[in-house]
Design a protein around this motif. Structure first.
Motif, PDB file in Angstrom:
ATOM      1  N   ARG A  29       0.878  -1.170   0.000  1.00  0.00           N
ATOM      2  CA  ARG A  29       0.000   0.000   0.000  1.00  0.00           C
ATOM      3  C   ARG A  29       0.914   1.218   0.000  1.00  0.00           C
ATOM      4  O   ARG A  29       1.522   1.542   1.022  1.00  0.00           O
ATOM      5  CB  ARG A  29      -0.906   0.007   1.233  1.00  0.00           C
ATOM      6  CG  ARG A  29      -1.882  -1.140   1.310  1.00  0.00           C
ATOM      7  CD  ARG A  29      -2.858  -0.976   2.461  1.00  0.00           C
ATOM      8  NE  ARG A  29      -2.190  -1.026   3.755  1.00  0.00           N
ATOM      9  CZ  ARG A  29      -1.968  -2.148   4.433  1.00  0.00           C
ATOM     10  NH1 ARG A  29      -2.368  -3.308   3.941  1.00  0.00           N
ATOM     11  NH2 ARG A  29      -1.361  -2.110   5.599  1.00  0.00           N
ATOM     12  N   ASP A  60      -0.324   4.278   2.884  1.00  0.00           N
ATOM     13  CA  ASP A  60      -0.454   3.183   3.838  1.00  0.00           C
ATOM     14  C   ASP A  60      -0.717   3.736   5.240  1.00  0.00           C
ATOM     15  O   ASP A  60       0.184   4.294   5.883  1.00  0.00           O
ATOM     16  CB  ASP A  60       0.844   2.369   3.811  1.00  0.00           C
ATOM     17  CG  ASP A  60       0.795   1.109   4.642  1.00  0.00           C
ATOM     18  OD1 ASP A  60      -0.086   0.992   5.498  1.00  0.00           O
ATOM     19  OD2 ASP A  60       1.660   0.239   4.424  1.00  0.00           O
ATOM     20  N   GLN A  78      -8.537  -2.475  -8.482  1.00  0.00           N
ATOM     21  CA  GLN A  78      -8.831  -3.501  -7.488  1.00  0.00           C
ATOM     22  C   GLN A  78      -7.551  -4.017  -6.831  1.00  0.00           C
ATOM     23  O   GLN A  78      -7.528  -4.327  -5.634  1.00  0.00           O
ATOM     24  CB  GLN A  78      -9.583  -4.665  -8.147  1.00  0.00           C
ATOM     25  CG  GLN A  78      -9.984  -5.759  -7.168  1.00  0.00           C
ATOM     26  CD  GLN A  78     -10.779  -6.871  -7.839  1.00  0.00           C
ATOM     27  OE1 GLN A  78     -11.200  -6.740  -8.980  1.00  0.00           O
ATOM     28  NE2 GLN A  78     -10.987  -7.953  -7.129  1.00  0.00           N
ATOM     29  N   HIS A 111      -8.233   3.895   7.321  1.00  0.00           N
ATOM     30  CA  HIS A 111      -7.677   2.601   6.941  1.00  0.00           C
ATOM     31  C   HIS A 111      -8.455   1.956   5.792  1.00  0.00           C
ATOM     32  O   HIS A 111      -8.114   0.853   5.354  1.00  0.00           O
ATOM     33  CB  HIS A 111      -7.673   1.648   8.138  1.00  0.00           C
ATOM     34  CG  HIS A 111      -6.653   1.994   9.180  1.00  0.00           C
ATOM     35  ND1 HIS A 111      -5.399   1.423   9.204  1.00  0.00           N
ATOM     36  CD2 HIS A 111      -6.700   2.850  10.229  1.00  0.00           C
ATOM     37  CE1 HIS A 111      -4.726   1.902  10.232  1.00  0.00           C
ATOM     38  NE2 HIS A 111      -5.494   2.773  10.869  1.00  0.00           N
ATOM     39  N   LYS A 114      -9.786   1.053   2.103  1.00  0.00           N
ATOM     40  CA  LYS A 114      -9.226   1.019   0.763  1.00  0.00           C
ATOM     41  C   LYS A 114      -9.842   2.113  -0.102  1.00  0.00           C
ATOM     42  O   LYS A 114     -11.038   2.403  -0.022  1.00  0.00           O
ATOM     43  CB  LYS A 114      -9.477  -0.342   0.114  1.00  0.00           C
ATOM     44  CG  LYS A 114      -9.077  -0.405  -1.361  1.00  0.00           C
ATOM     45  CD  LYS A 114      -9.358  -1.759  -1.979  1.00  0.00           C
ATOM     46  CE  LYS A 114      -9.370  -1.704  -3.496  1.00  0.00           C
ATOM     47  NZ  LYS A 114      -8.254  -0.988  -4.108  1.00  0.00           N
ATOM     48  N   ASP A 115      -9.007   2.709  -0.943  1.00  0.00           N
ATOM     49  CA  ASP A 115      -9.477   3.719  -1.892  1.00  0.00           C
ATOM     50  C   ASP A 115     -10.163   3.021  -3.060  1.00  0.00           C
ATOM     51  O   ASP A 115      -9.513   2.419  -3.915  1.00  0.00           O
ATOM     52  CB  ASP A 115      -8.290   4.548  -2.393  1.00  0.00           C
ATOM     53  CG  ASP A 115      -8.721   5.759  -3.202  1.00  0.00           C
ATOM     54  OD1 ASP A 115      -9.876   5.779  -3.677  1.00  0.00           O
ATOM     55  OD2 ASP A 115      -7.894   6.672  -3.372  1.00  0.00           O
ATOM     56  N   LYS A 116     -11.485   3.097  -3.105  1.00  0.00           N
ATOM     57  CA  LYS A 116     -12.247   2.388  -4.132  1.00  0.00           C
ATOM     58  C   LYS A 116     -12.100   3.010  -5.515  1.00  0.00           C
ATOM     59  O   LYS A 116     -12.491   2.396  -6.518  1.00  0.00           O
ATOM     60  CB  LYS A 116     -13.726   2.344  -3.734  1.00  0.00           C
ATOM     61  CG  LYS A 116     -13.987   1.499  -2.486  1.00  0.00           C
ATOM     62  CD  LYS A 116     -15.468   1.472  -2.134  1.00  0.00           C
ATOM     63  CE  LYS A 116     -15.715   0.637  -0.896  1.00  0.00           C
ATOM     64  NZ  LYS A 116     -17.149   0.613  -0.509  1.00  0.00           N
ATOM     65  N   CYS A 148      -4.876  -2.416  -6.260  1.00  0.00           N
ATOM     66  CA  CYS A 148      -4.211  -1.376  -5.461  1.00  0.00           C
ATOM     67  C   CYS A 148      -4.690  -1.456  -4.018  1.00  0.00           C
ATOM     68  O   CYS A 148      -5.889  -1.471  -3.741  1.00  0.00           O
ATOM     69  CB  CYS A 148      -4.514   0.002  -6.049  1.00  0.00           C
ATOM     70  SG  CYS A 148      -3.838   1.375  -5.075  1.00  0.00           S
ATOM     71  N   GLY A 149      -3.759  -1.475  -3.081  1.00  0.00           N
ATOM     72  CA  GLY A 149      -4.113  -1.571  -1.673  1.00  0.00           C
ATOM     73  C   GLY A 149      -4.133  -0.235  -0.944  1.00  0.00           C
ATOM     74  O   GLY A 149      -4.343  -0.196   0.266  1.00  0.00           O
ATOM     75  N   CYS A 150      -3.906   0.862  -1.667  1.00  0.00           N
ATOM     76  CA  CYS A 150      -3.817   2.174  -1.027  1.00  0.00           C
ATOM     77  C   CYS A 150      -5.104   2.556  -0.308  1.00  0.00           C
ATOM     78  O   CYS A 150      -6.205   2.227  -0.762  1.00  0.00           O
ATOM     79  CB  CYS A 150      -3.485   3.249  -2.053  1.00  0.00           C
ATOM     80  SG  CYS A 150      -1.780   3.209  -2.638  1.00  0.00           S
ATOM     81  N   VAL A 151      -4.941   3.290   0.783  1.00  0.00           N
ATOM     82  CA  VAL A 151      -6.092   3.819   1.502  1.00  0.00           C
ATOM     83  C   VAL A 151      -6.525   5.137   0.862  1.00  0.00           C
ATOM     84  O   VAL A 151      -5.847   5.678  -0.010  1.00  0.00           O
ATOM     85  CB  VAL A 151      -5.774   4.016   2.996  1.00  0.00           C
ATOM     86  CG1 VAL A 151      -5.384   2.692   3.629  1.00  0.00           C
ATOM     87  CG2 VAL A 151      -4.683   5.067   3.197  1.00  0.00           C
TER      88      VAL A 151
END
Length: 309
Positions: free
Chosen positions: A222, A225, A250, A242, A244-246, A252-255
């Motif tokens: 992320r 993160d 998909q 915390h 996930k950024d929708k 991508c784990g970034c917030v």
């Protein structure tokens, strides 16, 4: 409170540092929706409203002079620093890899090695850039940076629309991008993971769904993160930070974060760029006003403006 991304879409530290610091001093910027230019919003940059700033850059040297002011104003920040050293054939307007390694070390010594994350990104295979090329280049840069960072992030090239256009131009210049056999990619991933582990660096992937990466020791990362921000700045963030950024892929784990950048504004001219073209970047840069609250052009207000203070 929110996390500020500066920026996935362009290199703020390299080209727009004066503008960004003007926004910091005035406490806000105007965000333009990249998919709807008429939709704008006013976003707070006041210290009490900013959890942390994540800078993305290939050359933070022009921005170094502002770091003391940022820290004195109470901002928390870390850098995602891309350093893969392809050379002028792929990165025509970047300083040499040796100069950027020196800048990396200088930045790390100033703000702390945990706040400068090394990105070996993108991993591109071509008739010029083989697996052996990446093994040699990765090893060289790793050896230089091993005492100046704690994490390395890798990603393999995808055929985004804008990148595909650039790849066609590269082919005309004699550099042909290709997807190697899976066994080659897997072998390189295992090699990178082993090299990172041997030097004590954490290694993560960026927006990848390649099944064998975790078994190689490369965990899904992320880049923005919340857990990492909590750790390095000793914070306890609310659950909403915390999430996930929708709006991202998909994989991508970034917030969730608010990005200050605009596509087609970078001047590095990297031939594999996902975020726009050098030609468009030059045209847009001519419209840049460091005193404007919006990155490109003037801002006179908009009836659809939504204040987020």
């Amino acid at each position: 409170m929110q996390i500020i991304s500066a920026s996935r879409r362009t290199d703020i530290p390299a080209f727009y540092g004066e503008w960004f610091m003007n926004r910091i001093r005035e406490g806000y910027f105007i965000f333009k929706n990249p998919y709807n230019a008429k939709q704008m919003s006013k976003v707070s940059l006041r210290p009490e409203d900013v959890t942390a700033i994540v800078f993305w850059t290939k050359n933070p040297a022009p921005f170094m002079k502002y770091l003391d002011e940022l820290q004195d104003r109470g901002y928390r920040f870390y850098f995602q620093y891309t350093l893969n050293g392809y050379g002028k054939e792929m990165e025509p307007f970047l300083p040499s890899v040796e100069k950027r390694i020196k800048t990396f070390k200088k930045l790390s010594e100033k703000i702390g090695k945990e706040k400068v994350i090394w990105r070996y990104d993108l991993v591109i295979f071509s008739n010029v850039h083989s697996s052996d090329y990446h093994r040699e280049k990765f090893s060289y840069i790793l050896n230089e940076l091993k005492d100046f960072t704690t994490r390395v992030v890798i990603s393999f090239v995808d055929e985004y629309r804008k990148a595909t256009i650039n790849f066609k131009k590269l082919k005309e210049e004699g550099i042909e991008i290709y997807q190697p056999p899976d066994v080659i990619v897997k072998s390189l991933a295992y090699f990178m993971a082993k090299k990172a582990s041997d030097t004590g660096l954490e290694i993560q992937s960026c927006a990848e769904n390649i099944a064998y990466l975790p078994e190689a020791g490369i965990v899904p990362g992320r880049c923005i993160d919340a857990d990492y921000i909590e750790r390095i700045f000793k914070l306890n963030l609310p659950k909403k930070l915390h999430l996930k950024d929708k709006s991202q892929r998909q994989e991508c784990g970034c917030v969730v974060s608010k990005d200050v950048g605009i596509y087609d504004t970078c001047l590095h001219g990297c031939k594999y760029c996902y975020a726009g073209s050098y030609e468009a970047g030059k045209k847009n840069y001519e419209k840049h006003d460091p005193t404007s609250p919006i990155l490109i052009g003037k801002y006179e207000g908009d009836k659809e403006e939504r204040t987020l203070f």
